[in-house]
Write a protein that holds these residues in place. Structure first.
Motif, PDB file in Angstrom:
ATOM      1  N   ARG A  78     -10.814   1.914  -2.544  1.00  0.00           N
ATOM      2  CA  ARG A  78     -10.378   0.894  -1.724  1.00  0.00           C
ATOM      3  C   ARG A  78     -11.706   0.433  -0.911  1.00  0.00           C
ATOM      4  NH1 ARG A  78      -7.491   3.960   3.635  1.00  0.00           N
ATOM      5  NH2 ARG A  78      -9.163   5.596   3.612  1.00  0.00           N
ATOM      6  N   TYR A  79     -11.586  -0.504  -0.103  1.00  0.00           N
ATOM      7  CA  TYR A  79     -12.644  -0.862   0.807  1.00  0.00           C
ATOM      8  C   TYR A  79     -12.409  -0.224   2.173  1.00  0.00           C
ATOM      9  CZ  TYR A  79     -14.494  -4.406  -2.493  1.00  0.00           C
ATOM     10  OH  TYR A  79     -15.055  -5.180  -3.474  1.00  0.00           O
ATOM     11  N   LYS A  80     -13.239   0.524   2.756  1.00  0.00           N
ATOM     12  CA  LYS A  80     -12.922   0.984   3.862  1.00  0.00           C
ATOM     13  C   LYS A  80     -14.172   1.270   4.819  1.00  0.00           C
ATOM     14  CE  LYS A  80     -10.480   3.673   7.086  1.00  0.00           C
ATOM     15  NZ  LYS A  80     -11.788   3.986   7.767  1.00  0.00           N
TER      16      LYS A  80
ATOM     17  N   ASN B 196      -5.477  -0.196  -3.020  1.00  0.00           N
ATOM     18  CA  ASN B 196      -6.695  -0.157  -4.243  1.00  0.00           C
ATOM     19  C   ASN B 196      -6.721  -1.721  -4.947  1.00  0.00           C
ATOM     20  OD1 ASN B 196      -4.623   2.866  -4.994  1.00  0.00           O
ATOM     21  ND2 ASN B 196      -6.564   2.625  -4.053  1.00  0.00           N
ATOM     22  N   SER B 197      -7.722  -2.230  -4.195  1.00  0.00           N
ATOM     23  CA  SER B 197      -7.925  -3.510  -4.882  1.00  0.00           C
ATOM     24  C   SER B 197      -8.367  -3.696  -6.013  1.00  0.00           C
ATOM     25  CB  SER B 197      -8.836  -4.440  -3.716  1.00  0.00           C
ATOM     26  OG  SER B 197     -10.094  -3.820  -3.558  1.00  0.00           O
ATOM     27  N   VAL B 198      -7.814  -4.720  -6.783  1.00  0.00           N
ATOM     28  CA  VAL B 198      -8.459  -4.875  -8.194  1.00  0.00           C
ATOM     29  C   VAL B 198      -9.985  -5.219  -8.013  1.00  0.00           C
ATOM     30  CG1 VAL B 198      -8.359  -6.587 -10.106  1.00  0.00           C
ATOM     31  CG2 VAL B 198      -6.352  -5.868  -8.725  1.00  0.00           C
ATOM     32  N   ASP B 199     -10.617  -5.820  -7.229  1.00  0.00           N
ATOM     33  CA  ASP B 199     -11.823  -6.174  -7.270  1.00  0.00           C
ATOM     34  C   ASP B 199     -12.731  -4.811  -7.380  1.00  0.00           C
ATOM     35  OD1 ASP B 199     -10.674  -6.537  -4.777  1.00  0.00           O
ATOM     36  OD2 ASP B 199     -12.267  -7.659  -3.833  1.00  0.00           O
ATOM     37  N   VAL B 200     -12.613  -3.979  -6.199  1.00  0.00           N
ATOM     38  CA  VAL B 200     -13.367  -2.888  -6.103  1.00  0.00           C
ATOM     39  C   VAL B 200     -13.470  -2.195  -7.342  1.00  0.00           C
ATOM     40  CG1 VAL B 200     -12.024  -1.219  -4.589  1.00  0.00           C
ATOM     41  CG2 VAL B 200     -14.456  -1.200  -4.436  1.00  0.00           C
TER      42      VAL B 200
ATOM     43  N   LYS C  70      -5.337   4.123 -14.840  1.00  0.00           N
ATOM     44  CA  LYS C  70      -4.899   3.994 -13.524  1.00  0.00           C
ATOM     45  C   LYS C  70      -4.710   2.534 -12.909  1.00  0.00           C
ATOM     46  CE  LYS C  70      -3.828   6.836 -11.271  1.00  0.00           C
ATOM     47  NZ  LYS C  70      -2.475   7.972 -11.130  1.00  0.00           N
ATOM     48  N   ILE C  71      -5.581   1.833 -13.336  1.00  0.00           N
ATOM     49  CA  ILE C  71      -5.371   0.374 -12.970  1.00  0.00           C
ATOM     50  C   ILE C  71      -4.284  -0.394 -13.914  1.00  0.00           C
ATOM     51  CG2 ILE C  71      -6.673  -2.017 -13.401  1.00  0.00           C
ATOM     52  CD1 ILE C  71      -9.019  -0.479 -12.626  1.00  0.00           C
ATOM     53  N   ASP C  72      -4.135   0.027 -15.209  1.00  0.00           N
ATOM     54  CA  ASP C  72      -3.055  -0.362 -16.047  1.00  0.00           C
ATOM     55  C   ASP C  72      -1.654  -0.099 -15.256  1.00  0.00           C
ATOM     56  OD1 ASP C  72      -4.568  -1.626 -17.683  1.00  0.00           O
ATOM     57  OD2 ASP C  72      -4.463  -0.069 -19.172  1.00  0.00           O
ATOM     58  N   GLU C  73      -1.520   1.158 -14.885  1.00  0.00           N
ATOM     59  CA  GLU C  73      -0.410   1.946 -14.199  1.00  0.00           C
ATOM     60  C   GLU C  73      -0.366   1.251 -12.793  1.00  0.00           C
ATOM     61  OE1 GLU C  73       1.156   6.063 -12.083  1.00  0.00           O
ATOM     62  OE2 GLU C  73      -0.701   6.013 -13.447  1.00  0.00           O
ATOM     63  N   LEU C  74      -1.045   1.036 -12.059  1.00  0.00           N
ATOM     64  CA  LEU C  74      -0.660   0.505 -10.621  1.00  0.00           C
ATOM     65  C   LEU C  74      -0.912  -0.876 -10.496  1.00  0.00           C
ATOM     66  CD1 LEU C  74      -2.344   3.541  -8.878  1.00  0.00           C
ATOM     67  CD2 LEU C  74       0.118   3.237  -9.626  1.00  0.00           C
ATOM     68  N   CYS C  75      -1.919  -1.743 -11.221  1.00  0.00           N
ATOM     69  CA  CYS C  75      -2.228  -2.914 -10.654  1.00  0.00           C
ATOM     70  C   CYS C  75      -1.832  -4.048 -11.997  1.00  0.00           C
ATOM     71  CB  CYS C  75      -3.706  -2.895 -10.433  1.00  0.00           C
ATOM     72  SG  CYS C  75      -4.594  -1.980  -9.341  1.00  0.00           S
ATOM     73  N   TRP C  76      -1.740  -3.762 -12.945  1.00  0.00           N
ATOM     74  CA  TRP C  76      -1.409  -4.691 -13.838  1.00  0.00           C
ATOM     75  C   TRP C  76       0.398  -5.087 -13.836  1.00  0.00           C
ATOM     76  CZ3 TRP C  76      -2.544  -8.588 -16.651  1.00  0.00           C
ATOM     77  CH2 TRP C  76      -1.947  -8.957 -17.796  1.00  0.00           C
ATOM     78  N   ASN C  77       0.540  -6.337 -13.934  1.00  0.00           N
ATOM     79  CA  ASN C  77       2.071  -6.679 -13.725  1.00  0.00           C
ATOM     80  C   ASN C  77       2.207  -7.664 -15.040  1.00  0.00           C
ATOM     81  OD1 ASN C  77       4.298  -8.339 -13.019  1.00  0.00           O
ATOM     82  ND2 ASN C  77       4.150  -7.409 -11.153  1.00  0.00           N
ATOM     83  N   GLU C  78       2.893  -7.125 -15.857  1.00  0.00           N
ATOM     84  CA  GLU C  78       3.190  -7.739 -17.191  1.00  0.00           C
ATOM     85  C   GLU C  78       4.054  -8.927 -17.149  1.00  0.00           C
ATOM     86  OE1 GLU C  78       3.245  -8.344 -21.380  1.00  0.00           O
ATOM     87  OE2 GLU C  78       1.974  -6.978 -19.931  1.00  0.00           O
ATOM     88  N   GLU C  79       5.077  -8.884 -16.288  1.00  0.00           N
ATOM     89  CA  GLU C  79       5.829 -10.012 -15.880  1.00  0.00           C
ATOM     90  C   GLU C  79       5.014 -11.469 -15.238  1.00  0.00           C
ATOM     91  OE1 GLU C  79       9.841 -11.428 -13.473  1.00  0.00           O
ATOM     92  OE2 GLU C  79       9.138  -9.194 -13.581  1.00  0.00           O
TER      93      GLU C  79
ATOM     94  N   ASP D 173      -3.315  -6.232  -6.335  1.00  0.00           N
ATOM     95  CA  ASP D 173      -3.847  -4.986  -5.413  1.00  0.00           C
ATOM     96  C   ASP D 173      -2.668  -3.795  -5.387  1.00  0.00           C
ATOM     97  OD1 ASP D 173      -6.097  -6.072  -5.161  1.00  0.00           O
ATOM     98  OD2 ASP D 173      -5.566  -7.209  -3.293  1.00  0.00           O
ATOM     99  N   TYR D 174      -2.809  -2.551  -5.390  1.00  0.00           N
ATOM    100  CA  TYR D 174      -1.814  -1.585  -5.259  1.00  0.00           C
ATOM    101  C   TYR D 174      -1.939  -1.228  -3.752  1.00  0.00           C
ATOM    102  CZ  TYR D 174       1.043   2.442  -5.918  1.00  0.00           C
ATOM    103  OH  TYR D 174       2.245   3.176  -5.694  1.00  0.00           O
ATOM    104  N   ASP D 175      -0.727  -1.225  -3.156  1.00  0.00           N
ATOM    105  CA  ASP D 175      -0.871  -0.514  -1.825  1.00  0.00           C
ATOM    106  C   ASP D 175      -0.234   0.702  -1.854  1.00  0.00           C
ATOM    107  OD1 ASP D 175       0.209   0.076   0.766  1.00  0.00           O
ATOM    108  OD2 ASP D 175       1.028  -1.759   1.261  1.00  0.00           O
ATOM    109  N   PHE D 176      -1.132   1.732  -1.639  1.00  0.00           N
ATOM    110  CA  PHE D 176      -1.092   3.263  -2.167  1.00  0.00           C
ATOM    111  C   PHE D 176      -0.439   3.876  -0.878  1.00  0.00           C
ATOM    112  CE2 PHE D 176      -5.275   2.997   0.218  1.00  0.00           C
ATOM    113  CZ  PHE D 176      -5.000   4.119   1.029  1.00  0.00           C
ATOM    114  N   VAL D 177      -0.345   3.120   0.243  1.00  0.00           N
ATOM    115  CA  VAL D 177       0.464   3.706   1.416  1.00  0.00           C
ATOM    116  C   VAL D 177       1.865   3.270   1.328  1.00  0.00           C
ATOM    117  CG1 VAL D 177       0.759   3.492   3.952  1.00  0.00           C
ATOM    118  CG2 VAL D 177      -1.489   3.419   3.019  1.00  0.00           C
ATOM    119  N   ASN D 178       2.168   2.295   1.110  1.00  0.00           N
ATOM    120  CA  ASN D 178       3.712   2.089   0.806  1.00  0.00           C
ATOM    121  C   ASN D 178       4.013   2.008  -0.802  1.00  0.00           C
ATOM    122  OD1 ASN D 178       4.462   1.006   3.482  1.00  0.00           O
ATOM    123  ND2 ASN D 178       2.781  -0.389   3.186  1.00  0.00           N
TER     124      ASN D 178
END
Length: 621
Positions: free
Chosen positions: A300-302, A378-382, A427-436, A442-447
């Motif tokens: 993430r950016y922090k 977990n932003s796609v860009d970083v 991990k990007i494929d699992e958390l950030c890719w949206n097939e639909e 970006d993946y909100d890892f807190v929520n």
């Protein structure tokens, strides 16, 4: 063909006739006859200059002669009649890069310190105590020049210490190099306008443009200053100013090294030094758990620091501060002052500004994608940028160091960096890719959910090379059309922007605005996946916009564009840099300059011809 004329006389006659709005430019908005006769003083031959573009070229050439104190001189008609593409590219290559180049040394210090953002009565230059040579050099210079003061940063400064500098902000020193007779500052190239310091991710894109224009030495100098910042300030800074010590910028150091090496390997020792520093930055800035590394294994950016970012003008956060001012029964300006100075603390508001500072670290300041949520994402860009780091490091170790690279007591191999990249891709494929949706979110890892904001950063995985062929095809066929306007891609889709309050400020990194880095990363991504025709189209769209704007507005090359109206006239937060000048544009804007030169490397000859005619992309594609 040259015409001998009285420079001052023609200059004033031209302005009087054609600059009807008195803005010291000749643009499409002026209501003059758009026709001006030049008469050679010797031969009495006459030529009529017609149209906004050619008249503005005449004004620019006259302004240059006046600057050089020429009273009676020759106007080169070939410069006035020059094709737009050749003129813009030539001025970037021959003039703009030099105009944007700075050094922090005896020769260049005055230009750096006379900055509109400097608030100290006596300008201050901060030097790291680690830089013994720099401390000695600048302290001697302080005694000699007596127009600035030197502050020494402790070797291991804390963020609490950085907060104490907010009342006495200053510029941060950069690298020095020994020349034959003296120490000199290692040069860097600034974005332009009010951005008169070295900016993090801007510098990568600028470096790409410099390399294309055969200024490899300046691109290498940018890399040297990246290395200096990591060693002396702990990170590549948002910019080299004291209040930016709390934040880094999008990680593109390895990409700059790759671009340099593709052109020429300066030396194995040079490459070893920079690869070691890239790995140091990766380990200490990005991969510290709980800071920029999150429990998901993605980043993430922090940014560090608390409270309002110091550099923002009074009034920028009024929509955020107003309810808190009411809560404390204070006028908003008084609340802002007390909160900025930390004499009044509000924990809830502090959390908002953790996200805001992190958003500024991302380079996307600002976007509704990251407002009040950035540090949770977990932003796609970083993660695209860091995947590229891992692949770049693996490549360099394998190709140049026999698959064995030593940093201190640690030996690295290409395979282990390849494994890091593979883990990140999974991990990007699992958390950030949206097939639909056929997009990366970006993946909100807190929520523990995706944040479904449709941003141009969804195309960064194409650039990084982490998409599968299936993902690339869906991105280009389904996602990309949602971003395309006549002049390129917007920072977000209109649908995502419309989902936010109509009363909120218009965010400059969202719809309908277009930015050079988004275009450049998209083009390279399209080429990576062999979508060559689409790459030609997208390059043409952006270059058409830059060319059209320069032709109609006296050579203006701005920071960004409003793609809804295909114009540099941006009415959003922060306005637009690169649009304020008298008579002649001297510098353009760093990454837009670079995008023009890079785009011309890709564009076919027949499309360059269409560009000179300013054929609309909507007629071609």
């Amino acid at each position: 063909m040259n015409f001998l004329i009285n420079i001052d006389k023609v200059f004033h006659e031209l302005l009087l006739q054609e600059d009807t709005d008195k803005d010291k430019k000749i643009t499409k908005d002026d209501n003059g006859p758009k026709k001006f006769a030049l008469v050679d003083q010797n031969t009495k031959q006459e030529i009529v200059i017609e149209g906004t573009y050619h008249l503005s070229n005449l004004l620019q050439e006259l302004a240059l002669l006046k600057e050089n104190k020429v009273d009676k001189g020759e106007i080169d008609l070939s410069r006035i009649q020059e094709n737009p593409v050749e003129r813009i590219s030539r001025k970037i290559r021959d003039d703009y890069w030099d105009e944007l180049t700075r050094t922090i040394d005896k020769k260049g210090l005055e230009q750096i310190l006379k900055d509109e953002k400097t608030t100290n009565e006596v300008p201050t230059l901060y030097v790291s105590a680690k830089d013994k040579q720099g401390v000695a050099y600048f302290q001697a210079l302080e005694k000699e020049l007596q127009n600035f003061k030197v502050g020494i940063l402790p070797e291991n400064f804390s963020m609490e210490y950085v907060d104490t500098l907010n009342t006495k902000p200053g510029i941060l020193a950069l690298a020095l190099e020994q020349k034959i007779y003296s120490l000199q500052g290692v040069p860097f190239v600034v974005p332009g306008g009010r951005f008169n310091e070295m900016y993090g991710w801007d510098s990568y894109f600028i470096g790409v443009g410099l390399i294309i224009d055969n200024q490899l030495d300046k691109a290498m100098a940018i890399a040297e200053n990246f290395k200096y910042q990591i060693i002396h300030y702990g990170k590549i800074l948002n910019a080299n100013r004291s209040y930016y010590l709390t934040r880094t910028q999008p990680p593109l150091y390895s990409s700059l090294i790759i671009e340099i090496v593709k052109k020429k390997v300066p030396s194995l020792e040079w490459l070893r030094s920079h690869l070691g520093t890239v790995i140091l930055e990766y380990n200490t800035v990005w991969m510290v758990q709980g800071n920029r590394l999150t429990p998901t294994g993605l980043n993430r950016y922090k940014a560090d620091g608390v409270g309002m970012p110091f550099e923002v003008e009074p009034g920028h956060f009024d929509d955020v501060l107003e309810p808190y001012a009411k809560k404390y029964n204070l006028p908003i300006r008084e609340f802002e002052k007390q909160y900025l100075n930390r004499t009044l603390v509000d924990a809830e508001l502090d959390v908002y500004f953790v996200h805001d500072r992190s958003l500024r670290e991302s380079g996307h300041d600002t976007t509704d994608r990251l407002i009040n949520t950035c540090a949770n994402l977990n932003s796609v860009d970083v993660n695209s940028f860091l995947y590229k780091y891992e692949k770049d490091i693996a490549y360099l170790i394998k190709e140049y160091f026999n698959n064995n690279f030593q940093v201190g007591d640690v030996t690295y191999t290409s395979e282990e960096w390849g494994q890091k990249a593979l883990f990140r891709k999974e991990k990007i494929d699992e958390l950030c890719w949206n097939e639909e949706s056929s997009m990366y979110f970006d993946y909100d890892f807190v929520n523990k959910r995706q944040f479904p904001f449709e941003a141009a950063t969804t195309f960064f995985p194409l650039w990084a090379g982490l998409c599968s062929e299936h993902q690339a095809k869906k991105l280009i066929e389904i996602a990309l059309p949602q971003f395309i306007k006549t002049g390129g891609i917007t920072g977000s889709t209109k649908a995502s922007t419309d989902s936010f309050s109509k009363d909120a400020p218009q965010r400059q990194w969202d719809y309908p605005f277009g930015w050079a880095p988004h275009q450049m990363l998209l083009w390279e991504g399209l080429i990576n996946y062999k979508f060559f025709n689409k790459a030609q189209e997208m390059v043409y769209r952006w270059l058409w916009l830059i060319t059209k704007n320069a032709v109609e507005y006296n050579g203006t090359i701005p920071e960004k564009f409003d793609l809804e109206i295909s114009s540099h006239k941006v009415f959003a937060e922060y306005g637009n840099v690169g649009t304020e000048f008298d008579y002649i544009a001297k510098e353009g804007f760093g990454w837009v300059n670079a995008s023009y030169q890079y785009g011309l490397q890709i564009l076919s000859d027949n499309l360059k011809q269409e560009l000179n005619k300013l054929t609309s992309p909507d007629e071609l594609f």
